[in-house]
Motif scaffolding. Structure first.
Motif, PDB file in Angstrom:
ATOM      1  N   ASP A 671       0.808  -1.222   0.000  1.00  0.00           N
ATOM      2  CA  ASP A 671       0.000   0.000   0.000  1.00  0.00           C
ATOM      3  C   ASP A 671       0.841   1.271   0.000  1.00  0.00           C
ATOM      4  OD1 ASP A 671      -2.632  -0.954  -0.286  1.00  0.00           O
ATOM      5  OD2 ASP A 671      -2.693  -1.548   1.807  1.00  0.00           O
ATOM      6  N   VAL A 672       1.720   1.337  -1.005  1.00  0.00           N
ATOM      7  CA  VAL A 672       2.438   2.576  -1.341  1.00  0.00           C
ATOM      8  C   VAL A 672       3.238   3.116  -0.148  1.00  0.00           C
ATOM      9  CG1 VAL A 672       2.213   4.717  -2.687  1.00  0.00           C
ATOM     10  CG2 VAL A 672       0.438   3.007  -2.825  1.00  0.00           C
ATOM     11  N   GLY A 673       3.815   2.223   0.623  1.00  0.00           N
ATOM     12  CA  GLY A 673       4.715   2.623   1.695  1.00  0.00           C
ATOM     13  C   GLY A 673       4.178   2.469   3.092  1.00  0.00           C
ATOM     14  N   GLN A 674       2.857   2.304   3.258  1.00  0.00           N
ATOM     15  CA  GLN A 674       2.283   2.282   4.603  1.00  0.00           C
ATOM     16  C   GLN A 674       2.716   1.062   5.414  1.00  0.00           C
ATOM     17  OE1 GLN A 674       0.816   4.116   6.735  1.00  0.00           O
ATOM     18  NE2 GLN A 674       0.262   2.526   8.205  1.00  0.00           N
ATOM     19  N   MET A 675       2.634  -0.133   4.815  1.00  0.00           N
ATOM     20  CA  MET A 675       2.991  -1.340   5.562  1.00  0.00           C
ATOM     21  C   MET A 675       4.446  -1.266   6.033  1.00  0.00           C
ATOM     22  SD  MET A 675       1.676  -4.260   6.635  1.00  0.00           S
ATOM     23  CE  MET A 675       0.312  -4.672   5.544  1.00  0.00           C
ATOM     24  N   SER A 676       5.308  -0.781   5.173  1.00  0.00           N
ATOM     25  CA  SER A 676       6.723  -0.694   5.518  1.00  0.00           C
ATOM     26  C   SER A 676       7.005   0.433   6.497  1.00  0.00           C
ATOM     27  CB  SER A 676       7.550  -0.503   4.243  1.00  0.00           C
ATOM     28  OG  SER A 676       7.566  -1.695   3.479  1.00  0.00           O
ATOM     29  N   ALA A 677       6.312   1.554   6.361  1.00  0.00           N
ATOM     30  CA  ALA A 677       6.529   2.674   7.276  1.00  0.00           C
ATOM     31  C   ALA A 677       6.170   2.284   8.702  1.00  0.00           C
ATOM     32  CB  ALA A 677       5.718   3.886   6.834  1.00  0.00           C
ATOM     33  N   TRP A 678       5.126   1.467   8.850  1.00  0.00           N
ATOM     34  CA  TRP A 678       4.778   0.995  10.194  1.00  0.00           C
ATOM     35  C   TRP A 678       5.974   0.281  10.813  1.00  0.00           C
ATOM     36  CZ3 TRP A 678       4.879  -3.041  13.421  1.00  0.00           C
ATOM     37  CH2 TRP A 678       4.087  -2.994  14.561  1.00  0.00           C
ATOM     38  N   TYR A 679       6.609  -0.591  10.037  1.00  0.00           N
ATOM     39  CA  TYR A 679       7.742  -1.345  10.573  1.00  0.00           C
ATOM     40  C   TYR A 679       8.913  -0.422  10.898  1.00  0.00           C
ATOM     41  CZ  TYR A 679      11.463  -4.769  11.080  1.00  0.00           C
ATOM     42  OH  TYR A 679      12.502  -5.513  11.584  1.00  0.00           O
ATOM     43  N   VAL A 680       9.226   0.505  10.009  1.00  0.00           N
ATOM     44  CA  VAL A 680      10.356   1.403  10.238  1.00  0.00           C
ATOM     45  C   VAL A 680      10.189   2.143  11.558  1.00  0.00           C
ATOM     46  CG1 VAL A 680      11.519   3.497   9.415  1.00  0.00           C
ATOM     47  CG2 VAL A 680      10.931   1.668   7.799  1.00  0.00           C
ATOM     48  N   LEU A 681       8.998   2.675  11.798  1.00  0.00           N
ATOM     49  CA  LEU A 681       8.760   3.412  13.041  1.00  0.00           C
ATOM     50  C   LEU A 681       8.760   2.491  14.256  1.00  0.00           C
ATOM     51  CD1 LEU A 681       6.033   5.894  11.762  1.00  0.00           C
ATOM     52  CD2 LEU A 681       8.327   6.502  12.565  1.00  0.00           C
ATOM     53  N   ALA A 682       7.985   1.406  14.176  1.00  0.00           N
ATOM     54  CA  ALA A 682       7.885   0.510  15.335  1.00  0.00           C
ATOM     55  C   ALA A 682       9.229  -0.122  15.677  1.00  0.00           C
ATOM     56  CB  ALA A 682       6.849  -0.575  15.072  1.00  0.00           C
ATOM     57  N   ALA A 683       9.978  -0.545  14.666  1.00  0.00           N
ATOM     58  CA  ALA A 683      11.283  -1.157  14.913  1.00  0.00           C
ATOM     59  C   ALA A 683      12.275  -0.144  15.472  1.00  0.00           C
ATOM     60  CB  ALA A 683      11.828  -1.779  13.627  1.00  0.00           C
ATOM     61  N   SER A 684      12.063   1.136  15.146  1.00  0.00           N
ATOM     62  CA  SER A 684      12.914   2.192  15.697  1.00  0.00           C
ATOM     63  C   SER A 684      12.580   2.477  17.150  1.00  0.00           C
ATOM     64  CB  SER A 684      12.762   3.479  14.874  1.00  0.00           C
ATOM     65  OG  SER A 684      13.200   3.286  13.544  1.00  0.00           O
ATOM     66  N   GLY A 685      11.313   2.244  17.539  1.00  0.00           N
ATOM     67  CA  GLY A 685      10.906   2.444  18.916  1.00  0.00           C
ATOM     68  C   GLY A 685       9.966   3.607  19.147  1.00  0.00           C
ATOM     69  N   ILE A 686       9.416   4.183  18.072  1.00  0.00           N
ATOM     70  CA  ILE A 686       8.473   5.298  18.207  1.00  0.00           C
ATOM     71  C   ILE A 686       7.357   5.145  17.182  1.00  0.00           C
ATOM     72  CG2 ILE A 686      10.081   6.993  19.158  1.00  0.00           C
ATOM     73  CD1 ILE A 686      10.399   8.108  16.307  1.00  0.00           C
ATOM     74  N   ALA A 687       6.246   5.806  17.420  1.00  0.00           N
ATOM     75  CA  ALA A 687       5.144   5.828  16.463  1.00  0.00           C
ATOM     76  C   ALA A 687       4.186   6.938  16.859  1.00  0.00           C
ATOM     77  CB  ALA A 687       4.410   4.489  16.425  1.00  0.00           C
ATOM     78  N   GLN A 688       3.466   7.452  15.847  1.00  0.00           N
ATOM     79  CA  GLN A 688       2.498   8.514  16.070  1.00  0.00           C
ATOM     80  C   GLN A 688       1.099   7.933  15.876  1.00  0.00           C
ATOM     81  OE1 GLN A 688       3.266  11.856  13.507  1.00  0.00           O
ATOM     82  NE2 GLN A 688       2.045  13.278  14.718  1.00  0.00           N
ATOM     83  N   VAL A 689       0.339   7.817  16.946  1.00  0.00           N
ATOM     84  CA  VAL A 689      -1.009   7.256  16.872  1.00  0.00           C
ATOM     85  C   VAL A 689      -1.964   8.197  16.149  1.00  0.00           C
ATOM     86  CG1 VAL A 689      -3.054   6.726  18.285  1.00  0.00           C
ATOM     87  CG2 VAL A 689      -0.845   5.723  18.847  1.00  0.00           C
ATOM     88  N   CYS A 690      -1.792   9.489  16.388  1.00  0.00           N
ATOM     89  CA  CYS A 690      -2.761  10.486  15.925  1.00  0.00           C
ATOM     90  C   CYS A 690      -2.039  11.621  15.216  1.00  0.00           C
ATOM     91  CB  CYS A 690      -3.564  11.021  17.109  1.00  0.00           C
ATOM     92  SG  CYS A 690      -4.842  12.200  16.673  1.00  0.00           S
TER      93      CYS A 690
END
Length: 774
Positions: A671-690
């Motif tokens: 899906d044009v980067g979304q599935m991978s972006a989730w991993y990049v952020l989560a594997a880094s240790g941060i994420a933006q819920v909102c």
């Protein structure tokens, strides 16, 4: 999971055909950790769902480039990338592709195929092996960042591909043959066909022309996506054009040209018996191809390079002459690798297993395909008014998969490529101005407002960017167009959506109204801020207290009938989800959601059940369905509910189970980067819920150290660094933390801390510290 040296031996065996054994004998660069075969399958059987797997393409590209030179194995179906790893034949190699999409897909234009023998004017069908398609040696197939190669076995031809931002170059190594050939199917298009083509021989090395694609020819959504575009091309061969020609199929007036039409035996027979016109120097038609025949010596390399433009033939020529001045394939390849090494260096990780590094850098690679450049090297681009425009203070970009990418992909880019987000917003504003609509579409493709999916994702991207200081665009237009968008699509004054997406619509539009409120507050519009803050609570209007969950409403405001499956019923007032999955989407008011559910503890218990009932492989299911976007924020809700150790637990589990260094390495569409972006952020240790809220959740990093290099034009600091001490597959829980050397007790960070260049140190352990982060 096995670590370091052990996993290296296993990974070497499983991916040597991808990267080449020599990679392991030299010092690795970041580009060497990219495996473009990750996700390169549409296999519905393995996915357990018609949505299929990753649907990525394995071909050559550069970061956010206009061109993606890639093999195509099939036209049609739900094969958006044009390629699926399990297919046994290749149709040819095209100059543009989409990444990770369904809905029939599009592009796949200017399909080049090296052949020999009798000229075939139809590709034929996968599995039947008629036409110009060829079997290929799967063991020979290799892909890396900016490069692809394969041996076509029918005529013993090796194909190699690489790319520049607006151009592609292909090198074909032929055997000795008096009847070798390169042929170009100008009609070919993923998910359909182009409806008109033009080709002209310029000189004995050059052809030029255009390929027109409209909804009548299917493509995006089999025509429902409204995509209309013209690909202009300018191509040069290193071998003189002496024995050449055109083929032209006689497509009858009134003949349907969508996917179901072109797949029919009648249509296939028409194009298989196209007229072959030797020596033709110029041709306009409905279904054209070009060919050039020549003799080759053993191992002779024939090279084709081509520039494309969506604006003009002159633009395509200028792109080619600027970017690829000669026929030095290896030089272009090295330039592509250099671009990828630079782009991937935005985030540097240490620690973790070899497989995890492949997962991470391939994921980061996949987040930098789109939104791609839509302008030529001189800045010209086709506007929404069908006229040529010139971008002066930004780069015009296209392919905005809004419903997908507002969740993780765009928040990631605000950190590592904020200028790109600025470009995207400018591109959306100029398009809405040029086409006269003055509102933002939710899924834009090459100027087309496709209307795909639901929601108003552009508003989220703008609100998030503006609050982060990304402001290089006309904020007055951005704000007014956001209001116009919400007026056109939203919950309106009655406060809820109806129809087949009542729950999904109500919840998502409530969030996007909250985003408008944030923009209004930031720009001093207090009345609007109050109005849209109230509308952000509309999610409450579809919560049925008797059922204890969200329930769709009819136009008269009455509840829809409750199904036997209850909130697990797929499609019950929801889009690509069920009420259980969609109901967690209240990112703007998690405390309000928890109150509806009976308080934090009840919400935590229900959320825990949601994860524990999901299958271990995390393929498509009725619970935590990582294969699709509506739940991507949900693992981080534990942070908001007072149980951050459960966010740490589940994000590490998802990183381990849903991402792998293999073809089936993505559990759902990229899906044009979304599935991978989730991993990049989560594997880094941060994420933006909102997005729009400057709070970033802290979770358990996969790596011992992650350094995110910041853009000095947009951030005060040089880098944001996360250090995880005592990190291991067993030590997934945060015991304590320091921020810039001082004790830190929260499970979240404000964006200002990240952009200032902070260092977050986490001490990890095998058991939860339930006192930390609450």
């Amino acid at each position: 999971m096995l670590r370091n040296s052990t996993i290296l031996k296993i990974t070497f065996i499983s991916i040597s055909l991808f990267a080449g054994a020599n990679v392991f004998a030299q010092q690795k660069q970041l580009a060497d950790y990219v495996n473009p075969f990750i996700g390169a399958s549409t296999n519905m059987h393995l996915a357990g769902n018609p949505a299929g797997l990753g649907k990525t393409f394995p071909g050559a590209a550069v970061p956010f480039g206009m061109v993606q030179v890639s093999p195509n194995t099939i036209t049609g179906g739900d094969n958006g990338s044009g390629y699926s790893y399990e297919h046994k034949t290749i149709e040819g190699f095209a100059l543009n592709q989409m990444s990770g999409v369904g809905w029939y897909g599009d592009l796949g234009n200017f399909l080049v195929m090296p052949t020999a023998g009798t000229l075939q004017t139809s590709a034929g069908k996968e599995g039947d092996h008629d036409g110009y398609r060829s079997y290929y040696d799967k063991q020979s197939e290799k892909a890396s960042a900016g490069y692809y190669s394969v041996n076509l076995t029918d005529n013993k031809i090796k194909a190699e591909l690489t790319a520049a931002p607006h151009c592609g170059i292909m090198r074909f190594t032929f055997p000795e043959n008096s009847g070798s050939r390169i042929q170009i199917d100008l009609a070919r298009r993923v998910g359909g066909t182009s409806v008109a083509q033009y080709v002209k021989i310029v000189d004995e090395h050059t052809i030029q022309g255009w390929i027109k694609c409209t909804p009548e020819g299917g493509g995006w959504g089999n025509g429902d996506g409204k995509s209309f575009y013209t690909v202009y091309f300018y191509a040069r061969f290193n071998k003189p054009l002496k024995d050449y020609g055109v083929w032209s199929a006689n497509i009858p007036e009134g003949q349907g040209r969508k996917l179901q039409d072109i797949e029919s035996a009648k249509y296939q027979n028409i194009i298989a018996h196209a007229a072959i016109l030797p020596g033709t120097n110029e041709k306009l038609g409905k279904h054209l191809g070009f060919y050039t025949d020549f003799a080759t010596k053993a191992n002779e390399q024939v090279i084709l390079k081509a520039g494309i433009s969506y604006n003009s033939i002159e633009g395509a020529r200028n792109n080619l002459e600027t970017e690829i001045k000669d026929f030095d394939f290896d030089k272009v390849h090295q330039q592509a690798r250099s671009l990828w090494n630079k782009a991937l260096s935005k985030i540097q990780v240490t620690g973790g297993s070899t497989e995890e590094k492949y997962n991470f850098y391939t994921a980061l690679y996949h987040t930098m395909i789109d939104p791609r450049t839509f302008q030529d090297v001189d800045g010209k681009y086709p506007g929404g008014d069908l006229k040529a425009h010139t971008a002066d203070h930004f780069t015009k970009r296209t392919i905005f998969s809004g419903w997908d990418v507002f969740r993780s992909q765009m928040p990631l880019q605000t950190l590592i490529n904020p200028g790109l987000v600025n470009d995207l917003i400018n591109s959306q504003i100029t398009l809405a101005t040029e086409n006269g609509s003055q509102y933002f579409d939710r899924w834009e493709l090459l100027n087309a407002y496709s209307g795909c999916m639901i929601g108003n994702p552009s508003i989220s991207v703008i609100a998030d960017a503006y609050k982060k200081g990304i402001k290089g665009y006309d904020i007055d237009k951005a704000y007014q167009y956001s209001l116009n968008t919400a007026a056109k699509y939203g919950n309106g004054d009655r406060g809820f959506s109806t129809g087949g997406s009542s729950i999904s619509g109500t919840l998502e539009y409530a969030y996007f109204d909250w985003c408008i409120a944030q923009l209004a507050k930031a720009t001093g519009k207090t009345d609007d801020a109050a109005k849209y803050s109230a509308r952000a609570l509309a999610y409450q209007n579809v919560f049925d207290k008797d059922k204890g969950w969200f329930r769709p409403k009819m136009d008269n405001g009455q509840w829809e009938k409750w199904p036997a499956e209850g909130r697990l019923q797929q499609g019950y007032g929801t889009v690509e989800s069920n009420p259980y999955q969609q109901g967690w989407f209240v990112p703007q008011d998690v405390p309000g959601l928890a109150k509806l559910l009976g308080g934090n503890q009840k919400a935590i218990a229900d959320l825990t059940d949601f994860f524990e009932k999901a299958p271990s492989n995390l393929l498509w299911n009725n619970y935590y369905n990582h294969a699709n976007e509506p739940v991507h924020h949900v693992p981080f809700l534990f942070n908001r509910l007072g149980a951050p150790w459960l966010t740490q637990k589940w994000t590490r589990i998802i990183c381990q189970r849903a991402y792998h260094n293999k073809v089936e390495g993505l559990v759902g569409n990229e899906d044009v980067g979304q599935m991978s972006a989730w991993y990049v952020l989560a594997a880094s240790g941060i994420a933006q819920v909102c997005p729009g809220d400057m709070r970033f959740e802290i979770t358990s990093p996969v790596f011992n150290r992650t350094k995110i290099n910041l853009d000095p034009k947009y951030a005060k600091g040089k880098a944001f660094t996360i250090v995880a001490k005592n990190n291991s597959p067993a030590n997934v829980y945060i015991q304590s933390a320091t921020l810039n050397g001082r004790p830190y007790h929260r499970c979240y960070l404000d964006y200002t801390a990240i952009s200032s260049g902070a260092t977050l140190e986490l001490v990890m352990g095998p058991k939860p510290n339930k006192a930390w982060g609450k």
